[in-house]
Structure formats: structure tokens, C-alpha cells
Enzyme design. Structure first.
Site, PDB file in Angstrom:
ATOM      1  N   ARG B 268     -64.142  50.369  18.154  1.00 14.46           N
ATOM      2  CA  ARG B 268     -65.231  49.606  18.778  1.00 14.46           C
ATOM      3  C   ARG B 268     -66.220  50.693  18.486  1.00 14.46           C
ATOM      4  NH1 ARG B 268     -63.821  48.554  24.873  1.00 14.46           N
ATOM      5  NH2 ARG B 268     -65.259  50.177  25.505  1.00 14.46           N
ATOM      6  N   HIS B 272     -67.775  47.536  25.771  1.00 14.36           N
ATOM      7  CA  HIS B 272     -67.079  46.489  25.516  1.00 14.36           C
ATOM      8  C   HIS B 272     -68.200  45.228  25.652  1.00 14.36           C
ATOM      9  CE1 HIS B 272     -64.215  43.266  26.517  1.00 14.36           C
ATOM     10  NE2 HIS B 272     -64.981  42.933  27.557  1.00 14.36           N
ATOM     11  N   TYR B 281     -64.612  55.964  30.875  1.00  8.63           N
ATOM     12  CA  TYR B 281     -63.441  56.075  30.538  1.00  8.63           C
ATOM     13  C   TYR B 281     -63.062  56.405  29.198  1.00  8.63           C
ATOM     14  CZ  TYR B 281     -64.702  51.505  28.724  1.00  8.63           C
ATOM     15  OH  TYR B 281     -65.320  50.497  27.859  1.00  8.63           O
TER      16      TYR B 281
END
Ligand code: TPP
Lengths: 324, 355
Positions: B268, B272, B281
Site C-alpha cells: 500500500r 488507508h 502504526y
């Protein structure tokens, strides 16, 4: 004209629709080879083949979701949830997926499917073979819901549900399956969704009922007459969208309404009907709307007779309404 | 573990045709000519440029939300390019940008969707990223991840029973494999030999939750063994490899061979969504490492090594794509919102409208 019980009427409706339209397909647990635990799909697999009436893996979510895929693609699935108490396992599929498909896609995709399920208590089924979960779908835009009370209506309403372009939940009271018999013509008739049935005319008080509660109301008639109460009985038949004009017209005529349902009182369909009466007919009412319902407990096994609405409880509510 | 229990299932081998530096390791998949390779390259660029634009539009407050596909394009475009027009796609509610484009969505339709305009194929009914189109056989998703997986199994069954060649394809992320619907969908498809492909784009994260919190096995692909059909692991940054495994799975489904589960591994290269702060994170090194593997870089190097591409062509393509997206943005932004009186329409079926 042949006489049929409720489950035979279900069978007859399915049979006629499967013969009429090859896109109609029955699926569910024990639906195929065994023909359904209540025999609703008996003989279909032999008659129509494995792709038209079949067993699925044991998953209510899967039955509804797989059926939804079939409906999207142009089949007309009739998905059986073996007991209505297990429909909760498919709730997201029904609510967010099946019911909302037309809206989210401005009608470019839609789900013409029927989800049939035996519901209702009084059969010594305990907590998870007795529920009447109609209220959990009341707040779900995009779904229709039918609960028939007799064999004639069962056939006509189920045929309409199958032909309807919208998803329809069709609850069949398992306590009535073999208990109620009536004449069912073999010709092709349908009963429109959304229309209540006037079971009995009356002028003093309206009883609003559906499913097995229709028989309960009819059983109470002699005692109501003894009391001098000429009750009107309305079988709602379609819970969503319900027949508001008939409800309001009857309330206007009698001024008193008692609603009877098996499901728990709090948050039940009776609450919504009461709210509509309060909103749109409060000036016409001569007494508060009364509700006779299951209690706000899970459905008990040994004490199911105490839990279920009874003629006695119905009469108490009528007395209270008449005395108001 | 007791010996008698037997060995763990073996992990599938990672399928790859183009090395990270663009060297062709395997053959170019059958059926792909020069024009196809250039079209795949264009779709990669279109997706990336759209992505950049959409994030910018969120920052400018012109659209409300965006979930990026940056880093996922190799898997999306490659697999999407293998689909036939009549195949049905159930995209995830967050990504699949490159699949939409490969299926034929225009930048204007996509932008109209992000602006919630009446010109969106579903007329602004859904929040951004929930794109759908009837004419392209892209079913608009429900937000709950994974819930469309069994629908692809149902479509694949219906197509088979009608004798149609259509395949139902579900796209989803690694997080969605923890949903009951994943298990149920794969299991139903196996039992009914549905014409279905399950395509998981594994970007190693479900928002902030890493893969080892989703499952106790190293790969998603090997989970197919439990259902009795093939599970294929593919390098998702390799558009040729994702094309090939998808094409094989589609052919298999069409010819009655049953379903396939494909796991395309990607990195990724964005948070998100536009709401997410991944610094809380995720180690920045992962994305940096990912940039090296980026499908756009790799595919360009591959085309150059094949003698099909050069810097001038790259600049020209970039400029063309940029212009298309700017035009689509302007047009979509200027398009009308759905009329208020349409609010109540289509709760119940009224017949199709829109595209
Ligand atoms: C059932 C469900 N729970 C929670 C969410 C909120 N949510 C949105 S995306 C996401 C993570 C999804 O991860 P994954 O499936 O791996 O797909 P990705 O977004 O990484 O492509 C979550 C938890 C959701 N959409 N659906």
C-alpha cells in the site's frame, strides 16, 4: 375445489410458479432431496432438476447472499430459512445488501427474491424455534414483508411475492401449517401485496391481527358477542408496506383499536401501527390503542402458553378499551 | 504437533513474469500483443494520475473522502484487463480503481461519482469509492467489507445454470478474509462449482491491523485448499502476472472447472484513506521499500527493455492522461447534483435509470 392446509398451499404456489417461470429456483437447507423439513418443496427436485430446487451448505447468511447473487443475475430465487429464528444470521445480507440494492444503484440492479421462513410459537419450540421476528425488518427500507393467515391467502400472496420485482420476506406460521385447512382453487390467482383483508365487519372495536393471531381473534368472537361487542377483525396480511387506508378507515368507524401480535411488545409492529393511529387518527379514537403481545422476554419453552397472546388476554384488552 | 496429524499444507509459489528491474522472466501471456501492453501501461498511468488528483481534491475540500489505490494498480489493471465485458465484478468498497478503468469506466464517470453528481452512473447514491455501473457489469458495493463475496458465487452459479460464459468476480482485501462471508462464499462456490473468481488484493494491512492479526497461516492463497479448489499467489506489482493468473482462472471457471482464489501481494503506497494517519502504526520504511517495487516503475522499465517505450512517449502519455483528468474534474464538478425530488425514488424497484 380442493382443500389444502397452509403448507400444501405453499407447495402449490411454488409448484405453479416453478412451472410458469423457469427462473424460479428454490434453495435452502433440506430443500432439495428431502423436499423441506415441512415438505414445502416436496418432489420439486425430481420434477424440475437439481438446478431448480436444491440443498445448500448449512448457512443462512449463505442462502440469502448466494440467492441474492442469483437474483441479481436474473433468476427468481425462493430462499428458505428453515426457521425464522435463524434469519438473524443473515441480517446484514438482508438489510444492507438485498434491501438496499435498488436504491444504491438507482434501480440498475435489483433483487427480485423471496425469503420464506416458518415462524411463530405454540409448537413447543423454545427460544429458537418460536420467534416472530417481523419487527426487525420494519425499519428496513426496500424490503416487503408478508404474513398470511390461511391457505387461500398463502397461495395468492406467495405467487405475488415471487412475481414482485422487490425482495419479499414471507413468514409462514408453522403452528398453522397443518392446523388450518381451507379451499384453494387450482387456477392461477394472485392477491396483491399491501392489501389487508376484512375478516369480519363490526362497529364497536377493531382488532388488528396477522398470522396465527387471526384465528385467535376469530376464536374470541363468541365471547365478544356475549359482551355485546361487535368487533371488526382486520388481517393485515402484508406487514410492509401495510395497508394504512384500511387501518385508518376501520379506526374511524369503530374508534377503538386493539392490536395483537406474538412478538414482544416493545419495539413490535404494534408500536408502529399505534404511532400511525396516534399521528393520523387521534381525533377519531375513543380509547387508547391497546396492544396484546408476547412479553418482553425471550420465548419460553415450558411457559409458552403463558407467553403467547390468549383469548383471555385479548378480552381483557377489549374490556379495558370499551370501558375507557 | 503430533506426526500423525501430518504436514501443514504447502505454501503456493509466487507467480511472477517481470522482475523488479523490468526484465522479462517468463513469457508474455498468450493473447497479449503490443497494443495490449501499451493499453495496460496507459491504464496504470490513468489510475495513478486519477489517484493523485483525487487526494488533491480531498485536501482542497472539493470531494469529501477518498481511498487510494496507489500501489494496488498492478493487481487491479492486470487482472481487470483479463475480464470480458460480460463478466460481473463485485469490487471492494474502497479500491479497484484500475479494475473500473480496465472495465471501461471513463474518468468523467469516476469523477462524477466522487463529486456525488447526477452524472455518476448511480447518481450520487453512494459515498465515494463505492462505484458501480450497470452497463459495465460492476455491482456497486455495500460498505461492509467482504459481504459481496458470496454474491459473486451466486452470480457464478446462475450463469452456469443458464449456460452463459459469464464469470462472477469478487475483489476484496486481506482484512475481508476474516469475514464469515469469505468462508461462506468460497464454500458455496466450491459446492456448486460456480463460475467464480475470488481475487484478494493483499496490501498487508486492514487500516492499521497487520496481516498476522487476520489469520494464522502465511498466505491467503493456501486457504483455498480447505475448499477444494486452486489458490494462486501472484506478485501484484506485476501486471502481466496478474493478467495471466486471472485469465487462467476465468478460462477455468468458464469451462466448468470451478472457482479459483487468487492472492495478489502488493504494498500500500498511501494511507488507508484520506482520513487515515498511517504514521501512527506503520514504519515509513515499508512504503519506501514498496516504491521500489511499484508496478508503474516496473512496467515502464519492462516496456523500455522490450523496445516499446522511451522517455518522450512517457512524457506524452503523462500529459495526455493529466489533461483527461483535468477535463473530467472540471466537467464533473460543474455537473448538477441529483435533484432533491429523486430522494424517494428506487427504494422499491421502478425500472432501471441511469447508465
Ligand atoms: C465489516 C466491516 N467492518 C469494518 C469496516 C471499516 N473498515 C473499512 S476498510 C477496513 C479495512 C479493510 O481492510 P482490507 O480488507 O484488507 O482492505 P484494504 O482497505 O486494505 O484494501 C475497515 C476495518 C468495514 N468497511 N466493514
Amino acid at each position: 375445489m380442493p382443500k389444502m392446509n397452509m403448507v400444501e398451499a405453499v407447495h402449490q404456489a411454488l409448484l405453479e410458479e416453478m412451472e410458469r417461470d423457469e427462473n424460479v429456483v428454490c434453495l435452502g437447507e433440506d430443500v432439495g432431496r428431502a423436499g423441506g423439513v415441512f415438505h414445502a418443496t416436496k418432489g420439486f427436485q425430481d420434477r424440475f432438476g437439481e438446478n431448480r430446487s436444491f440443498d445448500t451448505p448449512l448457512s443462512e447468511l449463505g442462502i440469502v447472499a448466494f440467492g441474492m447473487g442469483m437474483a441479481l443475475y436474473g433468476l427468481r430465487p425462493v430462499a428458505e430459512i428453515q426457521f425464522a429464528d435463524f434469519i438473524h444470521l443473515a441480517y446484514d445480507q438482508i438489510y444492507n445488501n438485498v434491501a438496499h440494492m435498488s436504491y444504491r444503484s438507482v434501480g440498475t440492479y435489483h433483487c427480485p427474491m423471496v425469503i420464506r421462513s416458518p415462524h411463530g410459537g405454540g409448537v413447543r419450540g423454545g427460544l429458537e424455534h418460536s420467534q416472530s421476528p417481523e419487527a426487525i425488518f420494519l425499519n428496513c427500507p426496500g424490503i416487503k414483508m408478508v404474513i398470511p393467515s390461511n391457505p387461500y391467502d398463502t397461495k395468492g400472496l406467495l405467487k405475488s411475492a415471487i412475481r414482485d420485482e422487490d425482495p419479499v420476506i414471507f413468514f409462514e406460521h408453522k403452528g398453522l401449517y397443518r392446523a388450518v385447512t381451507g379451499e384453494v382453487p387450482l387456477d392461477d390467482y394472485t392477491i396483491p401485496l399491501g392489501e389487508a383483508r376484512l375478516v369480519k365487519e363490526g362497529k364497536d372495536l377493531t382488532l388488528v391481527v396477522w398470522g396465527a393471531m387471526v384465528q385467535l381473534a376469530e376464536r374470541a368472537v363468541p365471547q365478544l358477542e356475549e359482551r355485546g361487542v361487535d368487533a371488526e377483525i382486520i388481517d393485515l396480511r402484508t406487514i410492509l408496506p401495510f395497508d394504512k387506508p384500511t387501518l385508518l378507515a376501520s379506526a374511524e368507524k369503530t374508534g377503538r383499536v386493539v392490536i395483537v401480535h406474538e412478538a414482544p411488545k416493545t419495539g413490535g409492529v404494534g408500536g408502529e401501527l399505534s404511532a400511525v393511529l396516534a399521528e393520523e387518527a387521534i381525533d377519531l379514537l375513543e380509547a387508547p390503542v391497546m396492544r396484546v403481545c408476547g412479553y418482553d422476554t425471550p420465548f419460553p419453552y415450558s411457559l409458552e402458553g403463558t407467553y403467547m397472546p390468549s383469548v383471555e388476554r385479548l378480552l381483557e384488552a377489549v374490556d379495558a378499551s370499551m370501558a375507557y | 504437533m503430533s506426526e500423525s496429524i501430518g504436514p501443514m499444507p504447502t505454501q503456493p509459489r509466487m507467480h511472477r513474469l517481470i522482475a523488479e528491474d523490468g526484465t522479462l522472466e517468463g513469457g508474455i501471456p498468450e493473447g497479449l500483443g503490443e497494443a495490449d501492453l501499451l493499453e495496460i501501461h496507459r491504464l496504470l498511468h490513468l489510475s495513478r494520475a486519477f489517484d493523485d488528483q483525487a487526494f488533491k481534491l480531498v485536501r482542497q475540500g472539493r470531494i469529501s473522502f477518498y481511498a487510494g489505490s496507489r500501489g494496488h494498480e498492478g493487481a487491479q489493471v492486470g487482472s481487470g484487463y483479463a475480464l470480458e465485458a460480460h463478466d460481473w465484478v463485485f469490487p471492494s468498497p474502497h479500491r479497484e480503481l484500475g479494475v473500473h478503468f480496465a472495465k471501461g469506466a471513463t474518468p468523467f464517470e469516476k469523477m462524477s461519482h466522487y463529486f456525488g453528481r447526477a452524472t455518476d452512473p448511480t447518481q450520487g447514491r453512494q459515498m465515494p469509492n463505492h462505484f458501480g455501473s450497470r452497463k459495465l457489469n460492476i455491482v456497486p458495493p455495500s460498505t461492509a467489507v467482504g459481504t459481496r463475496i458470496p454474491h459473486a458465487a451466486g452470480v457464478g452459479f446462475a450463469a452456469r445454470s443458464k449456460g452463459d460464459p459469464t464469470v462472477g468476480v469478487a475483489y476484496f482485501g486481506d482484512g475481508a478474509t476474516s469475514m464469515g462471508e469469505f468462508h461462506i462464499g468460497l464454500n458455496f462456490a466450491a459446492v456448486f462449482r460456480s463460475q467464480t473468481v475470488f481475487f484478494c488484493i493483499n496490501n498487508l494491512w486492514a487500516i492499521s491491523v497487520p496481516l498476522d492479526r487476520q489469520m494464522g497461516v502465511p498466505t491467503i492463497a493456501e486457504r483455498a485448499a480447505a475448499y477444494g479448489f486452486p489458490g494462486v499467489l501472484v506478485d501484484g506489482n506485476d501486471p502481466l502476472a496478474t493478467y495471466e493468473v486471472m485469465k487462467t482462472a476465468l478460462d477455468r471457471a468458464r469451462s466448468g472447472g470451478g472457482p479459483t482464489l487468487i492472492e495478489a501481494k502488493v504494498v500500500r503506497l498511501c494511507a488507508h484513506t484520506s482520513f487515515d494517519d498511517e504514521s501512527r502504526y506503520r514504519d515509513a520504511a515499508e512504503a519506501e521499500e514498496g516504491e521500489r517495487k511499484d508496478s508503474l516503475v516496473r512496467f515502464r522499465a519492462f516496456l523500455e527493455k522490450q523496445g516499446l517505450w522511451d522517455a518522450a512517449k512517457e512524457a506524452e502519455l503523462a500529459a495526455t492522461v493529466r489533461r483527461q483528468i483535468d477535463e473530467a474534474t472540471a466537467e464533473a464538478e460543474a455537473a448538477p447534483l441529483p435533484a432533491p425530488e429523486t430522494l424517494h425514488r428506487h427504494v422499491f424497484y421502478e425500472g432501471p435509470e441511469g447508465d
